[in-house]
Design a protein around this motif. Structure first.
Motif, PDB file in Angstrom:
ATOM      1  N   GLY A   1       1.830  18.600   1.310  1.00  0.00           N
ATOM      2  CA  GLY A   1       2.326  17.227   1.254  1.00  0.00           C
ATOM      3  C   GLY A   1       3.466  17.520   0.201  1.00  0.00           C
ATOM      4  O   GLY A   1       4.216  16.738  -0.356  1.00  0.00           O
TER       5      GLY A   1
ATOM      6  N   SER B   1       0.241  10.163  -1.664  1.00  0.00           N
ATOM      7  CA  SER B   1      -0.646  11.097  -0.869  1.00  0.00           C
ATOM      8  C   SER B   1      -2.007  11.619  -1.764  1.00  0.00           C
ATOM      9  O   SER B   1      -2.866  11.285  -1.146  1.00  0.00           O
ATOM     10  CB  SER B   1       0.117  12.231  -0.625  1.00  0.00           C
ATOM     11  OG  SER B   1      -0.456  13.185   0.400  1.00  0.00           O
TER      12      SER B   1
ATOM     13  N   LYS C   1       1.772  17.097  -5.395  1.00  0.00           N
ATOM     14  CA  LYS C   1       1.812  16.629  -3.947  1.00  0.00           C
ATOM     15  C   LYS C   1       2.523  15.025  -4.613  1.00  0.00           C
ATOM     16  O   LYS C   1       2.235  14.587  -5.880  1.00  0.00           O
ATOM     17  CB  LYS C   1       0.653  16.380  -3.711  1.00  0.00           C
ATOM     18  CG  LYS C   1      -0.107  17.791  -3.192  1.00  0.00           C
ATOM     19  CD  LYS C   1      -1.076  17.771  -2.240  1.00  0.00           C
ATOM     20  CE  LYS C   1      -1.299  16.569  -1.149  1.00  0.00           C
ATOM     21  NZ  LYS C   1      -2.581  16.414  -0.869  1.00  0.00           N
TER      22      LYS C   1
ATOM     23  N   GLU D   1      -0.572   3.525   4.308  1.00  0.00           N
ATOM     24  CA  GLU D   1      -0.888   4.811   5.115  1.00  0.00           C
ATOM     25  C   GLU D   1      -2.462   4.860   5.464  1.00  0.00           C
ATOM     26  O   GLU D   1      -2.911   5.345   6.786  1.00  0.00           O
ATOM     27  CB  GLU D   1      -0.721   6.016   4.465  1.00  0.00           C
ATOM     28  CG  GLU D   1       0.734   6.281   3.822  1.00  0.00           C
ATOM     29  CD  GLU D   1       1.641   6.388   5.060  1.00  0.00           C
ATOM     30  OE1 GLU D   1       0.916   7.242   6.199  1.00  0.00           O
ATOM     31  OE2 GLU D   1       2.695   5.992   5.307  1.00  0.00           O
TER      32      GLU D   1
ATOM     33  N   GLU E   1       9.505  11.001   3.470  1.00  0.00           N
ATOM     34  CA  GLU E   1       8.676  12.461   3.089  1.00  0.00           C
ATOM     35  C   GLU E   1       8.209  12.844   4.645  1.00  0.00           C
ATOM     36  O   GLU E   1       7.162  13.183   4.609  1.00  0.00           O
ATOM     37  CB  GLU E   1       7.483  11.767   2.102  1.00  0.00           C
ATOM     38  CG  GLU E   1       7.900  11.452   0.872  1.00  0.00           C
ATOM     39  CD  GLU E   1       6.845  11.249   0.062  1.00  0.00           C
ATOM     40  OE1 GLU E   1       5.666  10.993   0.342  1.00  0.00           O
ATOM     41  OE2 GLU E   1       7.124  10.931  -1.383  1.00  0.00           O
TER      42      GLU E   1
END
Length: 382
Positions: free
Chosen positions: A352, A10, A6, A54, A171
């Motif tokens: 992801g 993330s 991933k 994020e 992404e």
């Protein structure tokens, strides 16, 4: 601690989210800085910064300029975590199509719909109407409106590269179907157009044809589908020792080729007369519509099909079956193309994993009455 399955940001995001959920980081507590996280996880500062950004977007922390990142009140943070990790029944995956027809587009949509709905997503359909500006507007607006991922059937592979590239490198889950971008390492699901072009040409060569015209309304440079079919045709000629004659390549045809019926019919009749002058005995068409128009023109001119002219299309749509002389063609598995593209988007949403695969779906040769022996085999049979 981290792995390659991933994106690194993330994985860090998930670890921080879990620590907040478990109370390891309490309300008002300052999180490690971007630099501290980078050192802790062995990543770049840009990666650690992305994780914190994020986390803020999810409502778990707030960032104070010059001071750092702090955990929000526990009830607010818990609610944010639950919203992020619970199954999202309202998540939407959007398809952008250049047209909607009773044939391939509906099968594409069905393949996508069956898969995304089985995974708890909803599908929205958007028509770009073969307009690259409209496609651009949708690519920009849909993510802002909450669409979780996009499956794009491109107008062409020469437009909107900047927007598509930006979505991919950021992404955002986006893959293409039917076509692919040579310059972008992103996920796509396409037919094996090269093999289809190669198979069609080989069938004609086996029957004694050497003067084979390749006809496409679209310029070979504009769409990967047409380009790969042409390259397959070209490889078949080379493998069988047949010289490439540039005079037999007709692409990027004028507007008349797709105009109103009367104008289009006249265009193809003139094209067929030109092919006769060039001693062409077989036509390999971009798709079934072109093959159908060539068929109609040939019959109106009194050219016998397949005795004097063999014709092959591509797609296996209704027109190829309903023609006065049913047209040999290559069948695409539209439903599987749709399903594979949906799998890629859902996989990125769930795991992801950034999609880079080009899924190539086999095509199937469909033999009908529009193809017959070429001059060489006819001479042998006489």
């Amino acid at each position: 601690m981290l792995n390659d399955n991933k994106p690194l940001y993330s994985q860090i995001l998930g670890i921080l989210r879990e620590r907040i959920s478990q109370g390891e980081y309490v309300t008002g507590q300052q999180l490690p800085t971007e630099l501290e996280l980078a050192e802790q996880f062995g990543v770049s500062r840009i990666t650690s910064k992305r994780a914190l950004i994020e986390l803020e977007r999810e409502g778990l922390i707030y960032r104070r300029r010059g001071s750092g990142s702090f955990v929000k009140k526990r009830d607010e943070a818990k609610k944010a975590v639950e919203m992020k990790t619970a199954p999202a029944n309202n998540r939407i995956i959007s398809m952008i199509l250049p047209f909607v027809s009773p044939n391939n587009s509906l099968e594409h949509m069905q393949g996508v719909a069956n898969y995304v709905e089985s995974k708890g997503y909803y599908l929205s359909i958007h028509n770009s109407d073969w307009n690259s500006e409209r496609e651009r507007e949708l690519l920009i607006s849909l993510p802002k409106r909450g669409t979780s991922g996009i499956i794009l059937y491109p107008v062409s592979t020469q437009h909107n590269l900047d927007v598509i590239h930006a979505l991919h490198v950021n992404e955002y889950p986006i893959v293409t179907l039917d076509q692919y971008y040579n310059l972008l390492s992103m996920g796509s699901a396409v037919s094996d157009n090269f093999d289809g072009g190669y198979t069609a040409a080989c069938k004609l060569i086996e029957l004694g044809h050497s003067r084979i015209a390749f006809i496409s309304t679209v310029g070979i440079q504009y769409r990967s589908t047409v380009r790969d079919r042409f390259f397959g045709y070209s490889k078949a000629l080379s493998d069988n020792g047949i010289p490439h004659d540039i005079d037999l390549i007709f692409s990027d045809l004028p507007r008349e080729a797709e105009g109103v019926t009367a104008v289009r019919r006249e265009f193809y009749k003139n094209l067929l007369l030109r092919l006769q002058e060039l001693r062409v005995t077989a036509i390999q068409a971009e798709h079934d519509m072109v093959a159908f128009d060539c068929m109609k023109a040939a019959l109106e001119l009194g050219i016998k099909v397949p005795e004097e002219l063999s014709i092959i299309g591509f797609d296996n749509n209704d027109m190829s079956i309903q023609a006065d002389i049913p047209i040999s063609t290559l069948e695409q598995n539209y439903a599987e193309i749709g399903r594979r593209s949906a799998m890629m988007v859902v996989d990125q949403l769930e795991s992801g994993t950034i999609q880079r695969e080009r899924a190539v779906i086999p095509v199937k040769w469909i033999s009908r009455q529009s193809v017959g022996p070429g001059p060489e085999l006819q001479d042998l049979n006489d």
